[in-house]
Design an enzyme around this catalytic site. Structure first.
Site, PDB file in Angstrom:
ATOM      1  N   GLY A  41       0.888  -1.240   0.031  1.00 27.22           N
ATOM      2  CA  GLY A  41       0.033  -0.145   0.149  1.00 27.22           C
ATOM      3  C   GLY A  41       0.910   1.149  -0.118  1.00 27.22           C
ATOM      4  CB  CYS A  42       3.861   2.152   2.151  1.00 30.18           C
ATOM      5  SG  CYS A  42       3.056   2.184   3.605  1.00 30.18           S
ATOM      6  CB  THR A  43       5.158   0.223  -2.698  1.00 28.83           C
ATOM      7  OG1 THR A  43       5.997  -0.011  -1.789  1.00 28.83           O
ATOM      8  CG2 THR A  43       5.888   0.417  -4.237  1.00 28.83           C
ATOM      9  N   GLY A  46       3.202   6.006  -2.516  1.00 34.21           N
ATOM     10  CA  GLY A  46       4.220   6.553  -3.048  1.00 34.21           C
ATOM     11  C   GLY A  46       4.358   6.746  -4.639  1.00 34.21           C
TER      12      GLY A  46
END
Length: 151
Positions: A41-43, A46
């Protein structure tokens, strides 16, 4: 917290920089808090900020991602994903606490303390104009950009 002036803060960031809110005077600041470098999710989040970065810049906005990961972890994440913006390391949680993003969450059936995915937009005078908490990644960055363009 909306429409209140955010106190100045600074934290170590990638590229050997220190990010300070006061240092961004006159610019719109988009701060997104995310749980962990290099997780799915964070990738994706970003990458979405990366892909729309030129539009944020055109709207006089600076993007900063913040998590509790180390600068070394941030540098690897930033390089691997070719992020054109800095990532701030908030290991002592001072900035996380300023924005109230540390929450009890369930992860794999266990209670853990971590960052709730959240985004904040601060105007050129340092005033908080919009916040999103408990963010779901799909479509979020475009929504943030659309709001930034109204300022």
């Amino acid at each position: 917290m909306l429409d209140t002036k955010i106190p100045d803060f600074s934290l170590p960031a990638t590229s050997g920089t220190t990010f300070s809110l006061a240092g961004q005077a006159g610019k719109i600041v988009v701060i997104y808090f995310y749980p962990k470098d290099s997780t799915p999710g964070c990738t994706t989040q970003g990458q979405n900020f990366r892909d729309l970065h030129a539009e944020f810049q055109a709207a006089n906005a600076v993007v900063l991602g913040i998590s509790r990961d180390s600068l070394k972890s941030h540098e690897n994440f930033k390089a691997k994903q070719a992020f054109p913006f800095e990532l701030g390391s908030d290991a002592d949680e001072a900035v996380c606490n300023l924005f109230g993003v540390i929450k009890q969450k369930m992860m794999y059936g266990k209670q853990v303390r971590g960052i709730e995915r959240s985004t904040f937009v601060i105007d050129g005078q340092g005033v908080l104009r919009r916040e999103w908490r408990g963010v779901k990644v799909p479509g979020h960055v475009q929504e943030v950009l659309d709001f930034v363009k109204t300022l």
